[in-house]
Design a protein around this motif. Structure first.
Motif, PDB file in Angstrom:
ATOM      1  N   ALA A 288      -9.522 -33.897  25.059  1.00  0.00           N
ATOM      2  CA  ALA A 288     -10.499 -33.502  26.065  1.00  0.00           C
ATOM      3  C   ALA A 288     -11.903 -33.474  25.478  1.00  0.00           C
ATOM      4  N   ARG A 289     -12.045 -32.962  24.265  1.00  0.00           N
ATOM      5  CA  ARG A 289     -13.371 -32.849  23.649  1.00  0.00           C
ATOM      6  C   ARG A 289     -13.977 -34.209  23.351  1.00  0.00           C
ATOM      7  N   LEU A 290     -13.139 -35.189  23.030  1.00  0.00           N
ATOM      8  CA  LEU A 290     -13.624 -36.525  22.715  1.00  0.00           C
ATOM      9  C   LEU A 290     -13.647 -37.445  23.940  1.00  0.00           C
ATOM     10  N   GLY A 291     -13.438 -36.872  25.119  1.00  0.00           N
ATOM     11  CA  GLY A 291     -13.537 -37.655  26.341  1.00  0.00           C
ATOM     12  C   GLY A 291     -12.313 -38.488  26.648  1.00  0.00           C
ATOM     13  N   MET A 292     -11.211 -38.234  25.941  1.00  0.00           N
ATOM     14  CA  MET A 292      -9.987 -39.007  26.158  1.00  0.00           C
ATOM     15  C   MET A 292      -8.932 -38.145  26.845  1.00  0.00           C
ATOM     16  N   ASP A 293      -9.330 -37.498  27.925  1.00  0.00           N
ATOM     17  CA  ASP A 293      -8.408 -36.612  28.634  1.00  0.00           C
ATOM     18  C   ASP A 293      -7.252 -37.366  29.276  1.00  0.00           C
ATOM     19  N   ARG A 294      -7.294 -38.686  29.264  1.00  0.00           N
ATOM     20  CA  ARG A 294      -6.149 -39.423  29.798  1.00  0.00           C
ATOM     21  C   ARG A 294      -4.973 -39.480  28.811  1.00  0.00           C
ATOM     22  N   LEU A 295      -5.126 -38.880  27.626  1.00  0.00           N
ATOM     23  CA  LEU A 295      -3.978 -38.698  26.748  1.00  0.00           C
ATOM     24  C   LEU A 295      -3.000 -37.734  27.410  1.00  0.00           C
ATOM     25  N   GLU A 296      -1.783 -38.178  27.608  1.00  0.00           N
ATOM     26  CA  GLU A 296      -0.759 -37.360  28.257  1.00  0.00           C
ATOM     27  C   GLU A 296       0.155 -36.774  27.179  1.00  0.00           C
ATOM     28  N   ILE A 297       0.105 -35.475  27.026  1.00  0.00           N
ATOM     29  CA  ILE A 297       0.929 -34.812  26.022  1.00  0.00           C
ATOM     30  C   ILE A 297       2.217 -34.311  26.675  1.00  0.00           C
ATOM     31  N   ARG A 298       3.358 -34.662  26.078  1.00  0.00           N
ATOM     32  CA  ARG A 298       4.646 -34.133  26.519  1.00  0.00           C
ATOM     33  C   ARG A 298       5.239 -33.333  25.361  1.00  0.00           C
ATOM     34  N   GLN A 299       5.433 -32.061  25.598  1.00  0.00           N
ATOM     35  CA  GLN A 299       5.897 -31.170  24.550  1.00  0.00           C
ATOM     36  C   GLN A 299       7.427 -31.106  24.564  1.00  0.00           C
ATOM     37  N   GLY A 300       8.025 -31.357  23.409  1.00  0.00           N
ATOM     38  CA  GLY A 300       9.466 -31.349  23.283  1.00  0.00           C
ATOM     39  C   GLY A 300       9.909 -32.355  22.244  1.00  0.00           C
ATOM     40  N   SER A 301      11.213 -32.502  22.071  1.00  0.00           N
ATOM     41  CA  SER A 301      11.738 -33.452  21.088  1.00  0.00           C
ATOM     42  C   SER A 301      11.784 -34.852  21.691  1.00  0.00           C
ATOM     43  N   ALA A 302      11.533 -35.831  20.857  1.00  0.00           N
ATOM     44  CA  ALA A 302      11.540 -37.221  21.336  1.00  0.00           C
ATOM     45  C   ALA A 302      12.902 -37.603  21.901  1.00  0.00           C
ATOM     46  N   MET A 303      13.978 -37.165  21.254  1.00  0.00           N
ATOM     47  CA  MET A 303      15.319 -37.521  21.709  1.00  0.00           C
ATOM     48  C   MET A 303      15.569 -37.024  23.140  1.00  0.00           C
ATOM     49  N   GLU A 304      15.065 -35.841  23.466  1.00  0.00           N
ATOM     50  CA  GLU A 304      15.268 -35.288  24.801  1.00  0.00           C
ATOM     51  C   GLU A 304      14.370 -35.953  25.840  1.00  0.00           C
ATOM     52  N   LEU A 305      13.181 -36.376  25.422  1.00  0.00           N
ATOM     53  CA  LEU A 305      12.205 -36.911  26.362  1.00  0.00           C
ATOM     54  C   LEU A 305      12.373 -38.399  26.636  1.00  0.00           C
ATOM     55  N   LEU A 306      13.047 -39.120  25.736  1.00  0.00           N
ATOM     56  CA  LEU A 306      13.137 -40.580  25.849  1.00  0.00           C
ATOM     57  C   LEU A 306      13.574 -41.088  27.220  1.00  0.00           C
ATOM     58  N   PRO A 307      14.599 -40.519  27.845  1.00  0.00           N
ATOM     59  CA  PRO A 307      15.078 -41.110  29.099  1.00  0.00           C
ATOM     60  C   PRO A 307      14.048 -41.131  30.225  1.00  0.00           C
ATOM     61  N   ASP A 308      13.102 -40.201  30.201  1.00  0.00           N
ATOM     62  CA  ASP A 308      12.159 -40.072  31.313  1.00  0.00           C
ATOM     63  C   ASP A 308      10.809 -40.727  31.043  1.00  0.00           C
ATOM     64  N   LEU A 309      10.660 -41.392  29.904  1.00  0.00           N
ATOM     65  CA  LEU A 309       9.383 -42.007  29.568  1.00  0.00           C
ATOM     66  C   LEU A 309       9.289 -43.418  30.132  1.00  0.00           C
ATOM     67  N   PRO A 310       8.106 -43.822  30.613  1.00  0.00           N
ATOM     68  CA  PRO A 310       7.929 -45.213  31.035  1.00  0.00           C
ATOM     69  C   PRO A 310       7.942 -46.139  29.826  1.00  0.00           C
ATOM     70  N   ASP A 311       8.328 -47.387  30.020  1.00  0.00           N
ATOM     71  CA  ASP A 311       8.421 -48.333  28.913  1.00  0.00           C
ATOM     72  C   ASP A 311       7.064 -48.516  28.229  1.00  0.00           C
ATOM     73  N   PRO A 312       7.043 -48.444  26.895  1.00  0.00           N
ATOM     74  CA  PRO A 312       5.781 -48.633  26.170  1.00  0.00           C
ATOM     75  C   PRO A 312       5.574 -50.084  25.756  1.00  0.00           C
ATOM     76  N   ASP A 313       4.348 -50.378  25.368  1.00  0.00           N
ATOM     77  CA  ASP A 313       4.036 -51.667  24.747  1.00  0.00           C
ATOM     78  C   ASP A 313       4.039 -51.543  23.227  1.00  0.00           C
ATOM     79  N   ALA A 314       3.829 -50.318  22.739  1.00  0.00           N
ATOM     80  CA  ALA A 314       3.837 -50.058  21.295  1.00  0.00           C
ATOM     81  C   ALA A 314       4.208 -48.599  21.076  1.00  0.00           C
ATOM     82  N   ILE A 315       4.775 -48.304  19.906  1.00  0.00           N
ATOM     83  CA  ILE A 315       5.049 -46.919  19.544  1.00  0.00           C
ATOM     84  C   ILE A 315       4.600 -46.683  18.112  1.00  0.00           C
ATOM     85  N   PHE A 316       4.196 -45.447  17.849  1.00  0.00           N
ATOM     86  CA  PHE A 316       3.822 -45.044  16.495  1.00  0.00           C
ATOM     87  C   PHE A 316       4.632 -43.818  16.123  1.00  0.00           C
TER      88      PHE A 316
END
Length: 393
Positions: A288-316
């Motif tokens: 928000a401070r750097l003007g990038m409020d379109r960053l969507e933060i999802r709090q939780g473990s990646a294993m639990e969140l994976l099924p509900d995420l939209p397909d990415p073009d890249a991951i880090f």
């Protein structure tokens, strides 16, 4: 379906500035939708205000019957036209654009539009402007109301750009038009109207955000868990962001990689996944401070969140990967997805080495040293080496 919707751009001169075809469309409409100010400019037996919060559903409910919509100036430059056209067939509507506020201000200032940032901040946070704060930069900004001008000036001063010149323009193109100028530090107008826009000339010695990846670490609030600047620059180079692409930043930490991904282009998207609530909140604050409020933060473990995420073009994956996560990701990711994973510990390095042997890609060892004092002299102080695995799914 036959054309039934007329999208009409109207200026502060009201119907006097409308073409005969626009006036005829208004006359034939069963209902006219718009804001209170626009509707007050016309005579029609069925004038309907937009709902709050804004929605185009009342227009869509009359689909197939003659309807007109009034918007400010150009309906497709931060106007309702884009929202309507996105869900309607091309043969259902016709647009009658007026002069946009950006064109009006450029004409008053004598600025080339192609060399000027045009940004709608009437429904967006002011820090969206942060990346553009460069001395000499010009911007035309639409704002929510008169109070937002004061907020803009205060924010510019806080960011170190208090010398910037704000040309405050109210009710452009109409009989109440008024234009005044002040610096951000010196702006003391207490009677700014709510129909307002600003021509901004950026001046001052505040921190400038560079276009190249690798922002200084102190741009981000963090607890030590941050991908350091040189390593981050190499990670962004490997991720190779392109317009419109979506990144998953797994183990977002301070959000630095995701934020710099978003800084690369205004159409990029990022979902940051962070298990720790405090870090998730901190990453959102950095964004928000750097003007990038379109960053969507999802709090939780990646294993639990994976099924509900939209397909990415890249991951880090910045660290902490394990075999179950890598296996789940490999099954979940679409073909063509770019994967960049970093390892600092020997255990994670062994994991990435094994996955590289099985799936291909390239391994890069990043071993950096910085000059540091040794008594009265200097020597090289090494950082922990980082192993980077880069692969195409």
């Amino acid at each position: 379906m036959a054309e039934w919707l007329s999208i009409i751009g109207i200026g502060e001169d009201g119907v006097n500035g409308l073409s005969m075809t626009s006036l005829n469309a208004l006359r034939l409409a069963e209902a006219v939708f718009g804001g209170p100010r626009h509707l007050a400019m016309i005579a029609h037996p069925d004038r309907r205000e937009w709902p709050v919060p804004f929605s185009i559903e009342p227009v869509l409910a009359m689909r197939g019957r003659p309807v007109a919509v009034l918007t400010s100036g150009d309906p497709f430059w931060y106007g309702a036209g884009g929202a309507l056209a996105q869900v309607l067939a091309r043969d259902e509507w016709r647009a009658y654009p007026g002069i946009s506020v950006f064109s009006l201000i450029a004409a008053r200032m004598g600025w080339r539009i192609e060399e000027t940032l045009c940004l709608g901040l009437h429904a967006a946070p002011i820090p969206r402007l942060r990346q553009e704060l460069v001395p000499g930069r010009r911007a035309i900004l639409t704002l929510r109301d008169g109070a937002a001008v004061q907020q803009l000036a205060a924010w510019l001063s806080a960011e170190g750009f208090g010398d910037s010149i704000l040309t405050v323009m109210e009710y452009l193109g109409g009989p109440r038009e008024r234009i005044r100028e002040a610096s951000a530090d010196g702006l003391d107008f207490d009677d700014i109207g709510d129909l307002v826009a600003v021509a901004l000339s950026v001046r001052g010695g505040g921190r400038v955000i560079p276009c190249a990846p690798g922002l200084p670490d102190d741009c981000f609030a963090h607890d030590g868990q941050i991908t350091k600047r040189p390593v981050r620059a190499l990670a962004l180079s490997a991720l190779a962001p392109r317009p419109g692409e979506l990144l998953w930043d797994i183990g977002a930490g301070a959000g630095s990689v995701g934020i710099e991904w978003l800084l690369s282009h205004p159409s990029t998207r990022c979902i940051g996944i962070e298990r720790d609530p405090a870090r998730a909140q901190r990453a959102a604050g950095n964004a928000a401070r750097l003007g990038m409020d379109r960053l969507e933060i999802r709090q939780g473990s990646a294993m639990e969140l994976l099924p509900d995420l939209p397909d990415p073009d890249a991951i880090f994956i910045g660290g902490g990967a394990d075999d179950p996560l890598m296996g789940a990701l490999w099954q979940r990711l679409p073909a063509g997805c770019r994967i960049v994973a970093h390892a600092v510990t020997l255990e994670t390095e062994a994991l990435l080495t094994a996955w590289q042997a099985a799936k291909g890609g390239s391994l890069l060892r990043i071993d950096l040293s910085e000059a540091a004092p040794i008594g009265g002299r200097r020597g090289w102080k090494s950082s922990y080496p980082v192993t980077q695995w880069r692969v195409l799914r």
